[in-house]
Write a protein that holds these residues in place. Sequence first.
Motif, PDB file in Angstrom:
ATOM      1  N   ASN A 284      50.241  26.597  75.119  1.00  0.00           N
ATOM      2  CA  ASN A 284      51.189  27.679  74.812  1.00  0.00           C
ATOM      3  C   ASN A 284      52.229  27.807  75.923  1.00  0.00           C
ATOM      4  O   ASN A 284      53.425  27.959  75.650  1.00  0.00           O
ATOM      5  CB  ASN A 284      50.459  29.002  74.615  1.00  0.00           C
ATOM      6  CG  ASN A 284      49.676  29.033  73.313  1.00  0.00           C
ATOM      7  OD1 ASN A 284      49.863  28.176  72.448  1.00  0.00           O
ATOM      8  ND2 ASN A 284      48.793  29.999  73.179  1.00  0.00           N
TER       9      ASN A 284
ATOM     10  N   GLY B 253      50.995  30.344  59.823  1.00  0.00           N
ATOM     11  CA  GLY B 253      52.298  30.212  60.480  1.00  0.00           C
ATOM     12  C   GLY B 253      52.921  28.846  60.345  1.00  0.00           C
ATOM     13  O   GLY B 253      53.985  28.602  60.898  1.00  0.00           O
ATOM     14  N   GLY B 256      56.609  28.588  59.231  1.00  0.00           N
ATOM     15  CA  GLY B 256      57.667  28.931  60.166  1.00  0.00           C
ATOM     16  C   GLY B 256      58.603  29.997  59.647  1.00  0.00           C
ATOM     17  O   GLY B 256      58.410  30.553  58.560  1.00  0.00           O
ATOM     18  N   SER B 301      58.549  33.466  70.657  1.00  0.00           N
ATOM     19  CA  SER B 301      58.083  33.612  69.277  1.00  0.00           C
ATOM     20  C   SER B 301      59.128  33.116  68.291  1.00  0.00           C
ATOM     21  O   SER B 301      58.819  32.421  67.321  1.00  0.00           O
ATOM     22  CB  SER B 301      57.788  35.086  68.967  1.00  0.00           C
ATOM     23  OG  SER B 301      56.498  35.422  69.385  1.00  0.00           O
ATOM     24  N   PHE B 304      59.174  29.275  68.387  1.00  0.00           N
ATOM     25  CA  PHE B 304      58.008  28.679  67.719  1.00  0.00           C
ATOM     26  C   PHE B 304      58.197  28.749  66.200  1.00  0.00           C
ATOM     27  O   PHE B 304      57.890  27.807  65.469  1.00  0.00           O
ATOM     28  CB  PHE B 304      56.711  29.388  68.116  1.00  0.00           C
ATOM     29  CG  PHE B 304      56.204  29.021  69.498  1.00  0.00           C
ATOM     30  CD1 PHE B 304      56.795  27.999  70.230  1.00  0.00           C
ATOM     31  CD2 PHE B 304      55.123  29.694  70.055  1.00  0.00           C
ATOM     32  CE1 PHE B 304      56.322  27.662  71.495  1.00  0.00           C
ATOM     33  CE2 PHE B 304      54.638  29.357  71.311  1.00  0.00           C
ATOM     34  CZ  PHE B 304      55.234  28.348  72.033  1.00  0.00           C
ATOM     35  N   GLY B 305      58.694  29.883  65.706  1.00  0.00           N
ATOM     36  CA  GLY B 305      58.919  30.041  64.267  1.00  0.00           C
ATOM     37  C   GLY B 305      59.969  29.063  63.758  1.00  0.00           C
ATOM     38  O   GLY B 305      59.810  28.446  62.706  1.00  0.00           O
ATOM     39  N   ASN B 308      58.601  25.555  63.623  1.00  0.00           N
ATOM     40  CA  ASN B 308      57.697  25.353  62.495  1.00  0.00           C
ATOM     41  C   ASN B 308      58.456  25.290  61.175  1.00  0.00           C
ATOM     42  O   ASN B 308      58.098  24.519  60.284  1.00  0.00           O
ATOM     43  CB  ASN B 308      56.654  26.470  62.447  1.00  0.00           C
ATOM     44  CG  ASN B 308      55.681  26.370  63.613  1.00  0.00           C
ATOM     45  OD1 ASN B 308      55.821  25.500  64.462  1.00  0.00           O
ATOM     46  ND2 ASN B 308      54.712  27.268  63.647  1.00  0.00           N
ATOM     47  N   GLU B 321      50.699  23.672  65.509  1.00  0.00           N
ATOM     48  CA  GLU B 321      51.871  24.541  65.668  1.00  0.00           C
ATOM     49  C   GLU B 321      51.791  25.828  64.857  1.00  0.00           C
ATOM     50  O   GLU B 321      52.254  26.874  65.302  1.00  0.00           O
ATOM     51  CB  GLU B 321      53.148  23.778  65.322  1.00  0.00           C
ATOM     52  CG  GLU B 321      53.497  22.650  66.284  1.00  0.00           C
ATOM     53  CD  GLU B 321      52.796  21.349  65.931  1.00  0.00           C
ATOM     54  OE1 GLU B 321      52.017  21.324  64.957  1.00  0.00           O
ATOM     55  OE2 GLU B 321      53.027  20.352  66.633  1.00  0.00           O
ATOM     56  N   GLN B 324      49.460  28.196  66.553  1.00  0.00           N
ATOM     57  CA  GLN B 324      50.047  28.576  67.844  1.00  0.00           C
ATOM     58  C   GLN B 324      51.058  29.697  67.659  1.00  0.00           C
ATOM     59  O   GLN B 324      51.064  30.689  68.393  1.00  0.00           O
ATOM     60  CB  GLN B 324      50.739  27.372  68.480  1.00  0.00           C
ATOM     61  CG  GLN B 324      51.392  27.704  69.808  1.00  0.00           C
ATOM     62  CD  GLN B 324      52.166  26.523  70.375  1.00  0.00           C
ATOM     63  OE1 GLN B 324      52.921  25.860  69.669  1.00  0.00           O
ATOM     64  NE2 GLN B 324      51.975  26.263  71.652  1.00  0.00           N
ATOM     65  N   SER B 325      51.903  29.544  66.664  1.00  0.00           N
ATOM     66  CA  SER B 325      52.919  30.543  66.398  1.00  0.00           C
ATOM     67  C   SER B 325      52.272  31.881  66.041  1.00  0.00           C
ATOM     68  O   SER B 325      52.673  32.945  66.516  1.00  0.00           O
ATOM     69  CB  SER B 325      53.816  30.026  65.270  1.00  0.00           C
ATOM     70  OG  SER B 325      54.489  31.049  64.647  1.00  0.00           O
ATOM     71  N   TYR B 328      50.500  33.343  69.198  1.00  0.00           N
ATOM     72  CA  TYR B 328      51.468  33.829  70.196  1.00  0.00           C
ATOM     73  C   TYR B 328      52.092  35.142  69.745  1.00  0.00           C
ATOM     74  O   TYR B 328      52.260  36.072  70.531  1.00  0.00           O
ATOM     75  CB  TYR B 328      52.547  32.761  70.410  1.00  0.00           C
ATOM     76  CG  TYR B 328      53.318  32.957  71.693  1.00  0.00           C
ATOM     77  CD1 TYR B 328      52.846  32.443  72.890  1.00  0.00           C
ATOM     78  CD2 TYR B 328      54.489  33.694  71.706  1.00  0.00           C
ATOM     79  CE1 TYR B 328      53.527  32.634  74.069  1.00  0.00           C
ATOM     80  CE2 TYR B 328      55.186  33.889  72.893  1.00  0.00           C
ATOM     81  CZ  TYR B 328      54.706  33.349  74.063  1.00  0.00           C
ATOM     82  OH  TYR B 328      55.370  33.551  75.229  1.00  0.00           O
ATOM     83  N   ARG B 329      52.414  35.206  68.457  1.00  0.00           N
ATOM     84  CA  ARG B 329      53.030  36.431  67.926  1.00  0.00           C
ATOM     85  C   ARG B 329      52.068  37.609  68.010  1.00  0.00           C
ATOM     86  O   ARG B 329      52.438  38.710  68.375  1.00  0.00           O
ATOM     87  CB  ARG B 329      53.466  36.195  66.483  1.00  0.00           C
ATOM     88  CG  ARG B 329      54.571  37.109  66.002  1.00  0.00           C
ATOM     89  CD  ARG B 329      55.124  36.657  64.664  1.00  0.00           C
ATOM     90  NE  ARG B 329      54.085  36.404  63.680  1.00  0.00           N
ATOM     91  CZ  ARG B 329      53.820  35.224  63.136  1.00  0.00           C
ATOM     92  NH1 ARG B 329      54.533  34.187  63.463  1.00  0.00           N
ATOM     93  NH2 ARG B 329      52.856  35.083  62.257  1.00  0.00           N
TER      94      ARG B 329
END
Lengths: 375, 405
Positions: A284, B253, B256, B301, B304-305, B308, B321, B324-325, B328-329
């Motif tokens: 991350n 996610g 994306g 964020s 990442f979106g 994706n 991914e 992860q998104s 993280y969000r």
Amino acid sequence: MDLSLSETQLMLRKTVEDFIARDANRDKLIELQQTPRGYSDEIWRAASELGWVGMMIPEQYGGGGSDFSTTAVVYEALGKGPVPGPMFSSGILAGQVILQAGSEEQKKQFLPSIASGDIVATLAMTEPDYQWGPAGVRLRPTESGDQYVLNGTKLFVYDGHVADWLIVAIRTGDGADDISLLMVDTKAAGVSARKLDGFTTSESEITFSNVKVPKANLLGKVNGVKAALDRALLYATPILCAYKVGGGQGVFEMAVQYSRDRVQFGRPIGRFQFVQNHIVQLVNHLDAARWTLNEALWKLDTGQDARVGVHLAKTLASEGYRKACDYSHEVHAGTGIMRSYGLTLYTRQSRSLYAALGDPRYHRKQIANLIETIE
Amino acid sequence: MDFKPTYTPEQEAFRKEVRSWLEAHVPNVEGDRDSDENYAKYRQLGRDLGARGWLRPTVSKDYGGGGLNFEQSVILYEEMDQYGLGLPPYYDSGGWLGGASILVWGTEEQKQRFLPPIFKGEVVTWQLLTAPEAGSDLAGTKTDAIRDGDDYVINGTKIYVGGSHKPDMLWTFTRTDPTGPRHKNTSWFMIPTDTPGVTIVPMDLLGDGGEGIGASVKNTVYFEDARVSAKNLVGGVNNGWQVATTHLELEHGGGGSIGRNKWFERAVQWSKTEKRNGRPLIEDAEARDRLADIFVLTEVSRLFGLRNYWMNRTHQKMSYEGSQSSYYRKLTGLDITTNLQELFGPASLINGGGFDFSEGTLDAYHRSAITALHPGGTADVQKVLMARRMGLGRDEAEAAGKTVE
């Protein structure tokens, strides 16, 4: 929208990777870290001859004229090595400062030989009571006819001990931005350089003792270089970020491999969720640094205002590389601290480069100052 | 690398067409976007968009989509975002996820029957996965669907379902072989909401999971001998775990998103009007530091979106991914609310009554940041998925779920 690398960029990356496998593989880097200079002739020759040192210097001055994204691809691959040497300090940072602040004559004098690797230059800005930025520049020369006379110290100068030329930031007025840049030949009488040992990479101490420098060696005008220096830093900083992202990628891949190979309690440690968590947090941090950098590079290449993007990328690259190493050490435990293993090559850099060109606190502050410019 | 689509003159013309169409069709609403009256207006917008193929722009026209290309979908997305409306459908996450799953796993007959109404905006669908006994352990569901002649008879309970306005269809994960082996005993159904034996009861929760229209309520759905045609079983008997990989890939996610940095923009705006010691907050150095911190969190964020969205729509091979998104969000959502509270003080918690400068928006966000920790898989589940996709402790990394949009 296309977030992939171009064919040319992929080929360039392959060239760096092939070089690393042959001449800068982990075993060689482990040996090199014990040497006084820290890098090898093979590395410097390859980086110069293959054009990595001078790739961001315009073609008219003997460089490759590459754009930001392509330069970043190469420096990320170098960072993944992690390949040591003054490529960034000289070819990218010093090259940009001279390109932005220098006269046409100075550009012709210095840039071709920087690009070819014949000389090494580096920026000497910070001083013993470390503060990044013009406000931290206190080295005030005296004047003697058409010469400046320098007495004092520049500290934490990356690659200063192997440099032929120093771009020395000097205080020439009382206003915060009243600084000037002076090209100083390290062979001049009274200049001495000493590599700083410790948890460092290439930081050095430069001492000036009655060093006489012609005023003609000023880059740009007295008290008139702030804007040029800002531009040079804006253009060089993302390439340093790319180097750090490459390092983060290196420790990520090591951690993933170790999670498969290392068996404890009868199973690969990557099956334990606490261990998994370390690698999740690692990736991350890595990806946050990578994608903010990628967007900043794109902004630079397309002529947009990239200031906030670069501060953001540098914040996350410094934090991210450091945290990536921390987490990789948590995964590797005792194995990770053996010098012969190689993880500490990166860890050392993640510390040493943390504050290079400004630490995360500095860059967050710049974002705060620029809030009104964010669209 | 290029972070913005390069638009051809035809595509720029398309943007103009979209913009003027949206100006004419996006309803003017006052007050709560989720009131019955306003919801009805947004539903009508969905039907109007659907009729043009703009509700699901990249889906094939054969099934009621728009048959548009990636750049056109980005244009639609960006223009909708100007109104705070998302694509895929801003009110229909069940149709989005169920539709995507049917596209991959349904029979041709099922695609023809179920998909056009979803993609044209004619129906609204909820997704029903979580059960009281099966949250993160989705495969442990005890909502049983037992074959009886040409039908299945469904009994069980699903929770944290849907929203504030009744749907037409229920995209439902069930157990079709209660004694069968785990991961080989589940199936998905499309169930009409008006099926006898289906009861919907609103839940009393801390807050909703987001800002979607129709999202202000979650429900418990009870099935008591609800009878559903076997023709509505999608993806094969006892193959539900495979079908779920598509549903979950998107819900985690993997699809994306593209959009502006909403929370940072809001915080800056409020900082200009809210004062501390008689001066606007934005003039205060400490406050600006908090804004910078919010910016750093929200930009990651957003990126990442964006990554994706690009990977999904251009069919790049995906790994960790999506999760992860999502992870993280979820986690940064909590950090962002902390920063907002430090920035705006106690007034950021107030809803109504005169000190509520954000008109309840911040109160809702303080709650939804917590509520958002579980939908689509908890933060911990996202980490487990990331670990599998990266192949930690495994010789081979697990493949991402298949999506076709």
